[in-house]
Design a protein around this motif. Structure first.
Motif, PDB file in Angstrom:
ATOM      1  N   ARG A   1       0.715  -1.087  -0.025  1.00 22.40           N
ATOM      2  CA  ARG A   1      -0.053  -0.028   0.053  1.00 22.40           C
ATOM      3  C   ARG A   1       0.971   1.223  -0.180  1.00 22.40           C
ATOM      4  NH1 ARG A   1      -4.758   0.266  -1.594  1.00 22.40           N
ATOM      5  NH2 ARG A   1      -5.837   1.266   0.167  1.00 22.40           N
ATOM      6  N   TRP A   2       2.016   1.272   0.193  1.00 19.44           N
ATOM      7  CA  TRP A   2       3.090   2.319   0.236  1.00 19.44           C
ATOM      8  C   TRP A   2       3.621   2.652  -1.024  1.00 19.44           C
ATOM      9  CZ3 TRP A   2       3.804   5.588   4.000  1.00 19.44           C
ATOM     10  CH2 TRP A   2       4.996   6.435   3.827  1.00 19.44           C
ATOM     11  N   ARG A   3       3.387   4.000  -1.552  1.00 14.92           N
ATOM     12  CA  ARG A   3       4.055   4.473  -2.604  1.00 14.92           C
ATOM     13  C   ARG A   3       5.243   5.047  -2.651  1.00 14.92           C
ATOM     14  NH1 ARG A   3      -0.216   6.456  -6.426  1.00 14.92           N
ATOM     15  NH2 ARG A   3      -1.742   4.856  -6.322  1.00 14.92           N
ATOM     16  N   PHE A   4       6.276   4.053  -3.070  1.00  9.44           N
ATOM     17  CA  PHE A   4       7.663   4.317  -2.859  1.00  9.44           C
ATOM     18  C   PHE A   4       8.139   5.360  -3.939  1.00  9.44           C
ATOM     19  CE2 PHE A   4       7.274   0.118  -0.815  1.00  9.44           C
ATOM     20  CZ  PHE A   4       7.977   0.488   0.100  1.00  9.44           C
ATOM     21  N   THR A   5       7.363   5.645  -5.235  1.00  8.65           N
ATOM     22  CA  THR A   5       7.715   6.362  -6.133  1.00  8.65           C
ATOM     23  C   THR A   5       6.731   7.712  -6.322  1.00  8.65           C
ATOM     24  OG1 THR A   5       6.689   4.889  -7.762  1.00  8.65           O
ATOM     25  CG2 THR A   5       8.964   4.581  -7.453  1.00  8.65           C
ATOM     26  N   GLN A   6       5.623   7.295  -6.947  1.00  7.39           N
ATOM     27  CA  GLN A   6       4.642   8.567  -7.111  1.00  7.39           C
ATOM     28  C   GLN A   6       3.616   8.379  -5.733  1.00  7.39           C
ATOM     29  OE1 GLN A   6       2.452   8.018 -10.754  1.00  7.39           O
ATOM     30  NE2 GLN A   6       1.021   9.877 -10.364  1.00  7.39           N
ATOM     31  N   PRO A   7       3.549   9.642  -5.267  1.00 13.68           N
ATOM     32  CA  PRO A   7       2.401   9.649  -4.143  1.00 13.68           C
ATOM     33  C   PRO A   7       0.899   9.659  -4.486  1.00 13.68           C
ATOM     34  CG  PRO A   7       4.085  11.463  -4.175  1.00 13.68           C
ATOM     35  CD  PRO A   7       4.075  11.021  -5.260  1.00 13.68           C
ATOM     36  N   TYR A   8       0.172   9.391  -3.493  1.00 15.57           N
ATOM     37  CA  TYR A   8      -1.146   9.481  -3.868  1.00 15.57           C
ATOM     38  C   TYR A   8      -1.652  10.947  -4.206  1.00 15.57           C
ATOM     39  CZ  TYR A   8      -1.455   4.674  -2.289  1.00 15.57           C
ATOM     40  OH  TYR A   8      -1.341   3.354  -2.359  1.00 15.57           O
ATOM     41  N   ARG A   9      -2.913  11.091  -4.625  1.00 12.63           N
ATOM     42  CA  ARG A   9      -3.463  12.418  -4.717  1.00 12.63           C
ATOM     43  C   ARG A   9      -3.220  13.346  -3.672  1.00 12.63           C
ATOM     44  NH1 ARG A   9      -9.189  11.474  -8.183  1.00 12.63           N
ATOM     45  NH2 ARG A   9      -8.227  10.584  -9.924  1.00 12.63           N
ATOM     46  N   SER A  10      -3.523  12.955  -2.545  1.00  8.86           N
ATOM     47  CA  SER A  10      -3.288  13.692  -1.199  1.00  8.86           C
ATOM     48  C   SER A  10      -2.009  14.110  -0.980  1.00  8.86           C
ATOM     49  CB  SER A  10      -3.924  12.842  -0.078  1.00  8.86           C
ATOM     50  OG  SER A  10      -2.884  11.650   0.160  1.00  8.86           O
ATOM     51  N   GLY A  11      -1.067  13.714  -1.988  1.00  7.51           N
ATOM     52  CA  GLY A  11       0.425  14.079  -1.555  1.00  7.51           C
ATOM     53  C   GLY A  11       1.045  13.156  -0.578  1.00  7.51           C
ATOM     54  N   SER A  12       0.279  12.269   0.055  1.00  8.84           N
ATOM     55  CA  SER A  12       0.849  11.333   1.173  1.00  8.84           C
ATOM     56  C   SER A  12       1.246   9.951   0.390  1.00  8.84           C
ATOM     57  CB  SER A  12      -0.022  11.139   2.041  1.00  8.84           C
ATOM     58  OG  SER A  12       0.426   9.872   2.718  1.00  8.84           O
ATOM     59  N   ARG A  13       2.243   9.220   0.823  1.00  9.40           N
ATOM     60  CA  ARG A  13       2.694   7.999   0.309  1.00  9.40           C
ATOM     61  C   ARG A  13       1.986   6.688   0.772  1.00  9.40           C
ATOM     62  NH1 ARG A  13       6.813   8.580  -3.094  1.00  9.40           N
ATOM     63  NH2 ARG A  13       8.150  10.611  -2.899  1.00  9.40           N
ATOM     64  N   SER A  14       1.140   7.330   1.837  1.00 12.42           N
ATOM     65  CA  SER A  14       0.270   6.199   2.420  1.00 12.42           C
ATOM     66  C   SER A  14      -1.387   6.643   1.862  1.00 12.42           C
ATOM     67  CB  SER A  14       0.178   6.256   3.927  1.00 12.42           C
ATOM     68  OG  SER A  14      -0.927   5.670   4.721  1.00 12.42           O
ATOM     69  N   PRO A  15      -2.116   5.625   1.591  1.00 14.95           N
ATOM     70  CA  PRO A  15      -3.258   5.949   0.978  1.00 14.95           C
ATOM     71  C   PRO A  15      -4.779   6.163   2.098  1.00 14.95           C
ATOM     72  CG  PRO A  15      -3.079   3.456   1.074  1.00 14.95           C
ATOM     73  CD  PRO A  15      -1.847   4.121   1.581  1.00 14.95           C
ATOM     74  N   TYR A  16      -4.178   6.299   3.517  1.00 13.40           N
ATOM     75  CA  TYR A  16      -5.136   6.330   4.554  1.00 13.40           C
ATOM     76  C   TYR A  16      -5.185   7.744   4.875  1.00 13.40           C
ATOM     77  CZ  TYR A  16      -4.137   1.238   4.319  1.00 13.40           C
ATOM     78  OH  TYR A  16      -4.222  -0.180   4.017  1.00 13.40           O
ATOM     79  N   GLN A  17      -6.448   8.317   4.939  1.00 12.08           N
ATOM     80  CA  GLN A  17      -6.892   9.630   5.247  1.00 12.08           C
ATOM     81  C   GLN A  17      -7.029   9.723   6.808  1.00 12.08           C
ATOM     82  OE1 GLN A  17      -6.469  11.981   3.105  1.00 12.08           O
ATOM     83  NE2 GLN A  17      -5.603  10.211   1.801  1.00 12.08           N
ATOM     84  N   GLY A  18      -7.383   8.799   7.431  1.00 10.67           N
ATOM     85  CA  GLY A  18      -7.739   8.578   9.014  1.00 10.67           C
ATOM     86  C   GLY A  18      -6.439   8.463   9.749  1.00 10.67           C
TER      87      GLY A  18
END
Length: 510
Positions: A249-266
């Motif tokens: 689940r961790w984005r090592f290269t391109q971050p998620y839309r939130s700018g985080s490399r973790s997809p979880y918002q909570g």
């Protein structure tokens, strides 16, 4: 198929985590407590310091005389004299056919012990409440109030198997500054455990809960080892699947839309994800090494043959009329002796006169003259402890990875670890090492390839028993506390997430 496999990983981690994370959090927190407060024990040093000195020995019977009066004949495994039963001087004799298996340095105290009054030769038949109170009073010293609390077979502070020979145990509460609870043997009248109030209270947050002792001494006792083993295995499976999920689940290269490399918002999910990536390895290591401490399904038992201790002893301990009386032995020491112990080494009977601290003084059992063992004769005898060839005999003047001391309160601490010692390295199938004390001629312990593997998989990985760290405190403390805090955050966030998920499912079912 790949998506299906991922889903199963998520499900396994999620539902195992609901239960396992609660145990993880408990183990991490209680592990930190155990760094400073261990399970109650009475160390050899504490035992000796609380014994009354034997004084001049005036009026005490010679050992053979006392044994004859009590009807104890034949060779012995051990013989001690101390003021350990109700404050009275008593001989504690273990006939050769009683006690623990061959190859151990000393028998388990209480196993087959005959307690003999050193003044009258009367054999102690039973330990009643007045005698237990007298032993407690002797241990506590003058002016300390006593409250007899009856007997107990086993309770929260006496799960140790080393106490089995003394059960049931008399309990005596002291009115001292530490509110110490004493446990007195019903076999010998000796104080065999002390548990101060602070130690008892901290143990409920430490060793008692860490080792899942709520399952000991009750209907679950026979299943205790299996409960610990299988919870550890399930915990390892949960941590491994969580590690895989976290990496996926961790984005090592391109971050998620939130700018985080973790997809979880909570907040909880994100903390759990990040702390899992940071502390997954140490969590898996500690759970695995905790499993190894249980010697699950006896994986470290290799059927090694017992040591031939008779080769070092030169025959059984036989007490004769020629053995000196305590008065002569004590006069030769010139100090406050707390215990006399008769042993057989290199074919000679030697008396070890032990004070409250320090190494014992060695005396000839007949003449009461000072004795020292011939180093070369000791090496030759030690080489015959096993029938196999000896690869080498080393003299250790400093601790190393396999022979070292820990603080008395720790699980492996409190045992006598003198220096220098001899390490006899045998060229046998199990690569056996035997440690021998050149001062007393006693076998201090043995280790082999299986036990050395166990030392690495348990003590090294679980307690970080690595001398460069242990010798540089508080560095050792800092490392373990930081890693434990990381594991606690990982576990507690998992508990919150799991119970929230469980609540959603329960509401959906309703």
């Amino acid at each position: 198929m790949r998506t299906h496999a991922k889903r199963w990983l998520f499900l396994i981690h999620r539902w195992l985590g609901i239960v396992a994370c609660a145990f993880f959090a408990m183990w991490f927190v209680s592990g930190v407590v155990m760094m400073y407060v261990g399970y109650p024990k009475l160390t050899e040093t504490e035992r000796l310091q609380h014994l009354l000195p034997l004084g001049t020995g005036s009026g005490l019977m010679a050992p053979r005389e006392a044994l004859d009066a009590a009807g104890v004949a034949g060779p012995l495994k051990e013989l001690r004299l101390s003021a350990s039963s109700g404050g009275r001087a008593v001989y504690l004799a273990v006939p050769l056919g009683a006690g623990s298996a061959a190859g151990m340095r000393r028998v388990s105290p209480g196993s087959g012990v005959v307690t003999i009054d050193a003044r009258s030769g009367a054999r102690l038949q039973a330990v009643d409440a007045p005698l237990a109170l007298a032993s407690a009073a002797s241990y506590a010293g003058p002016g300390v109030g006593l409250d007899y609390r009856g007997t107990v077979g086993e309770d929260a502070f006496t799960h140790s198997r080393g106490l089995d020979a003394h059960r049931p145990l008399h309990r005596v509460q002291l009115a001292d500054a530490d509110a110490t609870l004493l446990y007195v043997s019903s076999r010998t009248g000796e104080v065999v455990r002390d548990a101060p109030r602070a130690e008892r209270l901290w143990n409920y947050a430490g060793a008692w809960i860490h080792w899942l002792y709520p399952f000991r001494g009750n209907a679950f006792d026979r299943y205790w080892a299996d409960i610990v083993n299988w919870l550890s295995i399930l915990g390892i499976a949960m941590a491994l699947t969580g590690t895989i999920v976290g990496v996926l689940r961790w984005r090592f290269t391109q971050p998620y839309r939130s700018g985080s490399r973790s997809p979880y918002q909570g907040r909880m999910m994100r903390w759990h994800h990040i702390s899992g990536l940071l502390f997954a390895l140490v969590t898996i290591t500690w759970i695995f090494s905790g499993l190894m401490s249980m010697n699950p399904w006896r994986v470290f038992d290799n059927g090694a043959r017992p040591l031939r201790t008779e080769a070092l002893q030169g025959g059984p301990l036989v007490v004769t009329a020629q053995d000196a009386a305590p008065q002569a032995l004590l006069a030769a020491t010139g100090g406050a002796v707390r215990e006399l112990r008769w042993v057989r080494t290199l074919g000679q009977t030697t008396v070890l006169a032990q004070g409250a601290i320090g190494r014992p003084t060695l005396l000839d059992s007949h003449t009461a003259l000072a004795r020292a063992f011939d180093p070369e004769a000791l090496r030759v005898a030690a080489a015959r402890l096993l029938p196999d060839a000896v690869a080498r005999i080393e003299a250790l003047a400093a601790y190393d990875l396999y022979y070292y001391a820990r603080e008395a309160h720790t699980m492996t601490g409190g045992a006598d670890k003198p220096l220098p010692i001899l390490r006899v390295v045998f060229d046998d199938a199990h690569a056996t090492w035997v440690h021998v004390d050149p001062h007393t001629g006693a076998v201090l312990g043995r280790t082999d390839s299986s036990r050395r593997v166990s030392r690495w998989l348990f003590a090294m990985l679980h307690s970080w028993d690595w001398l460069p760290l242990l010798e540089r405190r508080p560095l050792w403390d800092s490392v373990l506390i930081v890693l434990s805090l990381g594991g606690t955050i990982l576990s507690l966030t998992g508990v919150v997430i799991g119970w929230r998920r469980l609540g959603v499912k329960m509401r959906a079912m309703r």
